[in-house]
Design an enzyme around this catalytic site. Sequence first.
Site, PDB file in Angstrom:
ATOM      1  N   SER A 258       0.620  -1.096   0.173  1.00  0.00           N
ATOM      2  CA  SER A 258      -0.030  -0.097   0.062  1.00  0.00           C
ATOM      3  C   SER A 258       0.842   1.221  -0.165  1.00  0.00           C
ATOM      4  O   SER A 258       2.198   1.249   0.412  1.00  0.00           O
ATOM      5  CB  SER A 258      -1.094  -0.181   1.332  1.00  0.00           C
ATOM      6  N   ASP A 259       0.194   2.361  -0.432  1.00  0.00           N
ATOM      7  CA  ASP A 259       0.986   3.424  -0.130  1.00  0.00           C
ATOM      8  C   ASP A 259       0.761   3.883   1.227  1.00  0.00           C
ATOM      9  O   ASP A 259       0.193   3.305   1.813  1.00  0.00           O
ATOM     10  CB  ASP A 259      -0.079   4.706  -1.101  1.00  0.00           C
ATOM     11  N   CYS A 260       1.523   4.791   1.736  1.00  0.00           N
ATOM     12  CA  CYS A 260       1.664   4.811   3.128  1.00  0.00           C
ATOM     13  C   CYS A 260       0.471   5.261   3.870  1.00  0.00           C
ATOM     14  O   CYS A 260       0.321   6.731   3.842  1.00  0.00           O
ATOM     15  CB  CYS A 260       3.008   5.480   3.623  1.00  0.00           C
ATOM     16  N   ALA A 262      -2.373   3.943   3.218  1.00  0.00           N
ATOM     17  CA  ALA A 262      -3.803   3.795   2.359  1.00  0.00           C
ATOM     18  C   ALA A 262      -4.806   3.006   2.914  1.00  0.00           C
ATOM     19  O   ALA A 262      -5.798   2.523   2.462  1.00  0.00           O
ATOM     20  CB  ALA A 262      -3.145   3.484   1.054  1.00  0.00           C
TER      21      ALA A 262
END
Length: 765
Positions: A258-260, A262
């Site tokens: 995941s993006d941080c 997300a």
Amino acid sequence: AEYNACTTAAVQGLPFCNYTLPLTERVHDLVSRLTIEQVVNQMVTSAPAIEELTLPAYDYWTEGLHGVLAFGATSYPQVIGLGATFNTSLWLDIGIAISTEARGLFQGSTETYGLTLFAPNGNVFRDPRWGRGQETPGEDPFLSAEYVRHYVQGVQGSPRDPHYDSRYLKAVATCKHYDAYSLELWNGVDRHHFNAIVSDQDFQETYLPVFQACVEEAQVRSIMCSYNEVNGVPACADTLLQQVVARGEWGFEGYIVSDCGAISDIQNTHNYTDNVWDTCQVAIEGGCDLDCGKYYPQCTEAIEHGTLQEEQLRAALARVLRSRFELGLFDPPSEVSYQRLGMDAVNTPEHQALALQAARESMVLLQNRAGLLPLSSSYTSVALVGPNAAAKITLLGDYHGIPAGVVSVRDALEARGLVVNYARGCSVVGNSTRGFPAALAAAQASQLTIAVLGIDQHVEREGKDRYHITLPGKQEELVQMLLNETSTPLVVVFINGGQVSSPFIKENVDSILEAFYPGELGGTAVADVLFGDYNPGGRLPYTVYQPEFVQQVSMFDMNMRASTTSVGRTYKFYEEEPVWEFGAGLSYTNFSYSFYPGETYNYTLPLGKPIYYRANVTNTGSVAGDEVVLAFFEPAQVAAKVPRAQLFGFQRLHLAPGETQEVAFFMDTGALALVAEDGAARVQPGGHAVRIGPRRLPLHLHGPAQEVAAPSAAASPTRPQLLLSTGAQAIHCGCRGRTFPVQPAVAIVILRGKTPLKLAGANLV
């Protein structure tokens, strides 16, 4: 220090430490030894150590966009400048150099670094206001796909690398942000809340191809899902994008991170779920294996509530841990040649030379009407003005490390022994003109004025989009004053990532150089180009739109084509006359093109083999130079709103005076295909054209249309989400007539958000 998880007698006899066993068996053995609490704690980017197995802590998050984000690492030009080079071998070499420094820092630094790089950025630069467009190679999917392919291969392991070891990954690249991510914060909506509504046509044509190249051609080991929703579904919970398309259609075998933050966004900003156990379910079953955040350690609650099975979490962790085995981190150091790299591999003279060459190749000569450039050696005194004239950190763009030194334009000019009369004149933003008198005095006291203008990270960056694409502050007024009140020749240099639209400067300034954010040796590269030590050959990797573009198109509109509410995006669909077109760029020499007489281009569909185009390019000038040869397919208007052109090939040539080189381009059905509204790609009959360099050649295709690709499963806003748990061999969607393989499942639930959805006229088997 050498990193190895299998150095103690307590674990050396265990199967996961036996490097002669099959990798899958070793990974399974390690995962099977973990408690479920240890499993979920390992499913975050800052994975803790497990003492009883002597498993060291590991950080899956290291930035490597255009250099490792570390003290002392080499800082190459920002990626938008690298895109302007149109040089695939350069991109490969930079990927190799970045991974070499990542290995050196990982094994030699006292700081904590990983071998998992959060790069490249695979999103196309769809809107000039986007603050992170600077991180991309440009607006064209083919260009971007070629960039990520070469960068990823350089990072993960290439035979071109003198340290190459085919048995191991050198580092792990991460293609981000999947998908349809290109908004930070605009008109009160940020990326954590934005819902990107993307048509089937735009998915297939624009938003998917770069990530497809990452997977199918570059064999990337990691994909990052983005913050935004895609057609109503948070990207990190999007089963179709991650499971069906990436893993099913493309055959992706790595892990998805995941993006941080997300994963938390699924519940807390998108409100797609309202508790931990459902959030863990949609994220894990959606395909996201690793949490850049702190959410996944709570996922034992999903087991307790029956929304996930323990084996699903173990399978996700196995995909993640496999990358560490592939890096050689569980094998004897003597077996892994990459482990011999240390701090002496960081910011080497060779890497600095590569950074300088990359900066030189990125320079785009936009205008040279009076032939002022290259500057004569008779110029001994120079007025240097503008907010970026002495800037250093600005030259690095975003996601930069702290290099040992940065050469500004001022530094480089002074190093040449010139008398440099420096006056900033104005700041990048703000309305003060207090510096104008000093700038005027400097110009009046000098033989030549160089104005270094543009923008910086106060204007565009992660978390910050623009509302205007013109030069901010008083920069145009500064130029107008210099033109009106002095007769000193004027050169303008732009330092920027995103497009700077200034019809005034184009109309009134004869000599204009685009330098982007050129990296740690950017000032040297600018001076080399201005004084003719290097002949510029870069080309614009994006369209510079008219200033009013920002009033004509909403940033929320993800459509590429023009409509009643949009003038269209990119060179393919923009309906206005651009300030500068995609591919613009001049040289200090001249080139001519010739084609082979008698070659005809008439074909009957379906095509059995690629179409072959070739041309001879000759340097007809008196100095050596680089020519970027761009090849476009220009389709006949066989249907509504087809692209004006679409790039299908490019080569960068270096030619001595009088030298001729042949270029060749192969057009396969993918290059010729036009994407319909339903996402299907077809080669259409008709009287088309191919443009190679400045020349157009006819292309006549006869017969019925040839289908190249059926619609992607990444469907329209009405598409269902298929949440897979564990028995069915395939999903067949009756509304599309397509079958998608899935991992063994015992149940399939069709959901729209959290609500069961029955599709009228659609059969599911």
